[in-house]
Design an enzyme around this catalytic site. Structure first.
Site, mmCIF file in Angstrom:
data_model
loop_
_atom_site.group_PDB
_atom_site.id
_atom_site.type_symbol
_atom_site.label_atom_id
_atom_site.label_comp_id
_atom_site.label_asym_id
_atom_site.label_seq_id
_atom_site.Cartn_x
_atom_site.Cartn_y
_atom_site.Cartn_z
ATOM 1 C CD GLU A 435 -10.262 41.474 -19.262
ATOM 2 O OE1 GLU A 435 -10.744 41.744 -18.153
ATOM 3 O OE2 GLU A 435 -10.047 42.322 -20.127
HETATM 4 C C1 FAD Z 1 -1.060 40.761 -25.145
HETATM 5 C C2 FAD Z 1 -1.625 41.535 -24.023
HETATM 6 C C3 FAD Z 1 -2.824 42.210 -24.185
HETATM 7 C C4 FAD Z 1 -3.346 42.991 -23.147
HETATM 8 N N1 FAD Z 1 -4.488 43.731 -23.340
HETATM 9 C C5 FAD Z 1 -4.848 44.646 -22.412
HETATM 10 C C6 FAD Z 1 -5.891 45.610 -22.676
HETATM 11 O O1 FAD Z 1 -6.538 45.582 -23.722
HETATM 12 N N2 FAD Z 1 -6.156 46.548 -21.739
HETATM 13 C C7 FAD Z 1 -5.463 46.626 -20.565
HETATM 14 O O2 FAD Z 1 -5.746 47.510 -19.778
HETATM 15 N N3 FAD Z 1 -4.490 45.726 -20.276
HETATM 16 C C8 FAD Z 1 -4.158 44.756 -21.167
HETATM 17 N N4 FAD Z 1 -3.158 43.867 -20.899
HETATM 18 C C9 FAD Z 1 -2.500 43.925 -19.612
HETATM 19 C C10 FAD Z 1 -2.859 42.746 -18.708
HETATM 20 O O3 FAD Z 1 -4.194 42.809 -18.330
HETATM 21 C C11 FAD Z 1 -1.873 42.796 -17.519
HETATM 22 O O4 FAD Z 1 -0.612 42.405 -18.027
HETATM 23 C C12 FAD Z 1 -2.306 41.901 -16.392
HETATM 24 O O5 FAD Z 1 -3.460 42.422 -15.795
HETATM 25 C C13 FAD Z 1 -1.237 41.743 -15.312
HETATM 26 O O6 FAD Z 1 -0.669 42.971 -14.952
HETATM 27 P P1 FAD Z 1 0.913 43.151 -14.967
HETATM 28 O O7 FAD Z 1 1.410 42.666 -16.275
HETATM 29 O O8 FAD Z 1 1.250 44.519 -14.574
HETATM 30 O O9 FAD Z 1 1.420 42.131 -13.866
HETATM 31 P P2 FAD Z 1 1.594 42.406 -12.294
HETATM 32 O O10 FAD Z 1 0.386 43.104 -11.761
HETATM 33 O O11 FAD Z 1 2.913 43.031 -12.068
HETATM 34 O O12 FAD Z 1 1.596 40.917 -11.743
HETATM 35 C C14 FAD Z 1 2.686 40.021 -11.953
HETATM 36 C C15 FAD Z 1 2.326 38.661 -11.382
HETATM 37 O O13 FAD Z 1 2.112 38.791 -9.972
HETATM 38 C C16 FAD Z 1 0.847 38.273 -9.604
HETATM 39 N N5 FAD Z 1 0.293 39.130 -8.546
HETATM 40 C C17 FAD Z 1 0.108 40.464 -8.555
HETATM 41 N N6 FAD Z 1 -0.432 40.871 -7.393
HETATM 42 C C18 FAD Z 1 -0.583 39.791 -6.624
HETATM 43 C C19 FAD Z 1 -1.082 39.548 -5.312
HETATM 44 N N7 FAD Z 1 -1.565 40.534 -4.544
HETATM 45 N N8 FAD Z 1 -1.080 38.264 -4.845
HETATM 46 C C20 FAD Z 1 -0.611 37.257 -5.606
HETATM 47 N N9 FAD Z 1 -0.128 37.423 -6.846
HETATM 48 C C21 FAD Z 1 -0.121 38.663 -7.356
HETATM 49 C C22 FAD Z 1 0.000 38.290 -10.859
HETATM 50 O O14 FAD Z 1 -0.959 37.240 -10.829
HETATM 51 C C23 FAD Z 1 1.049 38.078 -11.953
HETATM 52 O O15 FAD Z 1 1.232 36.697 -12.178
HETATM 53 C C24 FAD Z 1 -2.655 43.041 -21.910
HETATM 54 C C25 FAD Z 1 -1.463 42.331 -21.743
HETATM 55 C C26 FAD Z 1 -0.933 41.612 -22.778
HETATM 56 C C27 FAD Z 1 0.372 40.919 -22.570
#
Ligand code: FAD
Length: 592
Positions: A435
């Site tokens: 989220e």
């Molecule tokens: C168990 C589980 C259930 C999930 N359920 C759902 C679901 O139902 N539907 C769905 O759509 N997704 C779901 N997700 C996905 C989840 O919402 C994403 O993993 C999350 O939004 C982060 O995206 P990412 O993993 O691509 O990380 P990234 O976007 O690659 O980010 C990596 C890190 O960098 C930081 N970051 C990124 N951009 C910036 C910035 N501009 N400035 C500072 N910091 C930054 C983030 O805070 C994070 O700590 C789920 C994930 C898991 C693991």
């Protein structure tokens, strides 16, 4: 085996003695008298403690299994889901015309905390369905509402939200899933979504996926994203289920926690999709679901902290180790219980003061959602919009920390799976990530919510604190212990806001480097405010001769702990914020 005692009394205290809900003029609140909310909470508590709590470790150890494209949920989940449906627990606050019970959101939130504490992985199936139903309710056509909502309200059909793709999570403008318009007004949706919670499972007849995708030729980036309803089974004109749609689960993820919830890779291969809301306005529509989900995820932080605390407390009373240095408390035993030791008490009080403060904060947030949705109150809408990233980010960070503290009370036994404490920490951990990861919540707070509408909402927050302090100025019972610390913490918050205003424009990194600290500073001030209000209510109850003096005295003492031991963190956060960008940006990237 861990157990769960629903915090019904505590919830009733917040609802009726702090927020005084049945006296509020919010539509639907008049029926929320103590008898009614007490009866609902008691019944929900029974399901939470008797049905969902025993299934929690089963879900953790068995997990979900993908076989021939079908996901099997852990033993007992299906039966428990049926029980939830039969009891009408799946749609407490959805409108009656679609099969819901039209109860205020605040009551659904209190019930949701119990279910989530008892079994987070299980509760997510209906939580996501509720979020998807809310998005359809807000943005759907009459035909879409009639087609999907009754079956979603009853959880005959469940829902999902599909945003994340392998190469994009936070930065959704990079999305590749596409939706090609067809002559009959539908779209063909193709692409891959990952990490989709409850994406496939065996507990519902149909799964209604809400999928973000780009219509070819639309605007670049996030402005070109639209939202689609993509059912697993197409729905015939008469409402019966038709052909299988082009959507399938390719894999389920092995993960750290919430094993009972299936986290799926979803493949869309020219699946039939129906536009929800307007073309290219997908993020707006999805935000209905995401804002609700963010509050729900904040609740997960509180819920896991609560159940972990309850079990740590029981263990600390039971486990005999060492002697009280001021005098033996258990002379007939070989040692005193852990709870005599100041450091164990510190840990337990951190947990207790967080959980009770967080509960008041969450229910206050839910109260404002009702004021806004049911009462059309724009000020409440602005305030809850400001506080949503704090509810999500602060409550889940702190909630996770509390599960670790609870685990620590068990010493080595906390690390052994048999005791169940590691599951709380593992389950709570995801709430800090999904989220919108908490770092992104902090950016949202500082970059968007703080300046929103010319800073009107944050000014309203400061005014509210100031008014509370002024109204209670002469109250000696509150003054030294509650009002003074709240005043000081609130000054820290204002100083941090001022720092961003003065420095953020000329050096955006100065604001971004302090955003996480700001989220926590703000969170502590919110909980400080909640504790001051709870202490006030407790003093009033004692003055009015309430019989349960122990309950109210415990409230005041726990609140005093928060104000003395936790709230001073605001000074540290302010100092970090005022150090600006330099300490964070000084080290060149290749010198890390
Ligand atoms: C168990 C589980 C259930 C999930 N359920 C759902 C679901 O139902 N539907 C769905 O759509 N997704 C779901 N997700 C996905 C989840 O919402 C994403 O993993 C999350 O939004 C982060 O995206 P990412 O993993 O691509 O990380 P990234 O976007 O690659 O980010 C990596 C890190 O960098 C930081 N970051 C990124 N951009 C910036 C910035 N501009 N400035 C500072 N910091 C930054 C983030 O805070 C994070 O700590 C789920 C994930 C898991 C693991």
């Amino acid at each position: 085996m861990p157990s769960y005692t629903p915090p019904t009394k505590d919830m009733q205290f917040v609802l009726h003695e702090v927020l005084k809900v049945s006296q509020a003029d919010t539509p639907g609140y008049a029926e929320l008298d103590p008898e009614f909310t007490g009866a609902v909470l008691e019944e929900a508590g029974k399901i939470a403690s008797e049905v969902l709590t025993p299934l929690n470790p089963v879900g953790d150890t068995e997990g979900c299994v993908l076989e021939n494209g079908v996901v099997r949920t852990p033993s007992g989940f299906k039966e428990a889901f049926e029980q939830m449906k039969e009891g009408g627990w799946t749609a407490l606050d959805l409108p009656e015309e679609f099969g819901g019970q039209n109860m205020p959101y605040i009551l659904g939130t209190a019930v949701g905390e119990m279910f989530s504490a008892a079994n987070q992985a299980f509760t997510m199936y209906q939580g996501l369905t509720h979020g998807a139903a809310s998005a359809i309710l807000t943005h759907g056509s009459d035909a879409q509402k009639a087609t999907y909502l009754p079956n979603m309200a009853s959880c005959q059909w469940t829902g999902t939200m599909n945003l994340t793709e392998p190469h994009c999570g936070t930065d959704l403008g990079l999305m590749r899933t596409k939706a090609v318009p067809q002559d009959n007004g539908t779209y063909k949706v193709s692409g891959q979504k990952i990490f989709i919670s409850a994406g496939e499972h065996d507990m519902a007849e149909n799964i209604i996926h809400l999928v973000l995708a780009k219509i070819p030729g639309g605007p670049e980036g996030i402005k070109g994203v639209s939202l689609f309803i993509v059912p697993k089974f197409l729905v015939n004109e008469d409402g019966s289920l038709g052909a299988r749609n082009g959507v399938s689960c390719g894999k389920i993820e092995e993960k750290m926690g919430i094993h009972g919830n299936s986290t799926c890779v979803m493949n869309y291969d020219e699946a039939t999709g129906y536009l929800l809301g307007e073309e290219h306005k997908g993020m707006r529509a999805m935000f209905t679901m995401m804002n609700e989900a963010r509050i729900g995820v904040g609740m997960q932080g509180l819920a896991q902290a609560e159940i972990a605390y309850q079990n740590a407390l029981a263990y600390a009373r039971d486990r005999l180790q060492g002697r009280d240095v001021t005098g033996t408390k258990n002379p007939d035993g070989p040692a005193d219980p852990l709870i005599v030791h100041p450091d164990i008490r510190r840990s337990l009080l951190d947990q207790k003061s967080f959980a009770e403060g967080a509960r008041a904060f969450l229910l206050w947030g839910a109260n404002m959602i009702d004021q806004s949705h049911r009462g059309g109150d724009e000020a409440a809408e602005g305030m809850v919009s400001l506080l949503t990233p704090i509810i999500k980010g602060f409550l889940t960070d702190e909630g996770f920390d509390m599960t670790i503290l609870a685990q620590q009370v068990y010493g080595g036994h906390g690390y052994i799976e048999e005791w169940g404490m590691s599951q709380y920490a593992r389950d709570a951990r995801i709430a800090m990530i999904y989220e919108g990861a908490n770092g992104v919540q902090a950016l949202d707070l500082v970059g968007r919510k703080l300046p929103q509408d010319g800073g009107k909402h944050v000014m309203a927050f400061f005014d509210m604190v100031k008014t509370f302090l002024k109204e209670n100025e002469g109250n000696e019972a509150l003054g030294k212990d509650f009002l003074n610390p709240l005043k000081e913490a609130s000054k820290h918050l204002q100083a941090a806001g001022m720092f961003f205003m003065q420095n953020g424009m000329k050096n955006p990194n100065a604001a971004l480097a302090g955003s996480y600290d700001f989220m926590h500073l703000f969170g502590h001030v919110c909980l400080g405010l909640m504790w001051a209000q709870m202490a006030k209510a407790a003093h009033e109850a004692l003055e009015e001769g309430a019989s349960d003096t122990a309950f109210y005295q415990a409230k005041i003492k726990t609140g005093r702990y928060y104000m003395t031991r936790r709230l001073p963190a605001t000074a540290m956060h302010l100092k970090r914020i005022e150090s600006g960008a330099e300490p964070v940006m000084e080290l060149e990237a290749d010198l890390f």
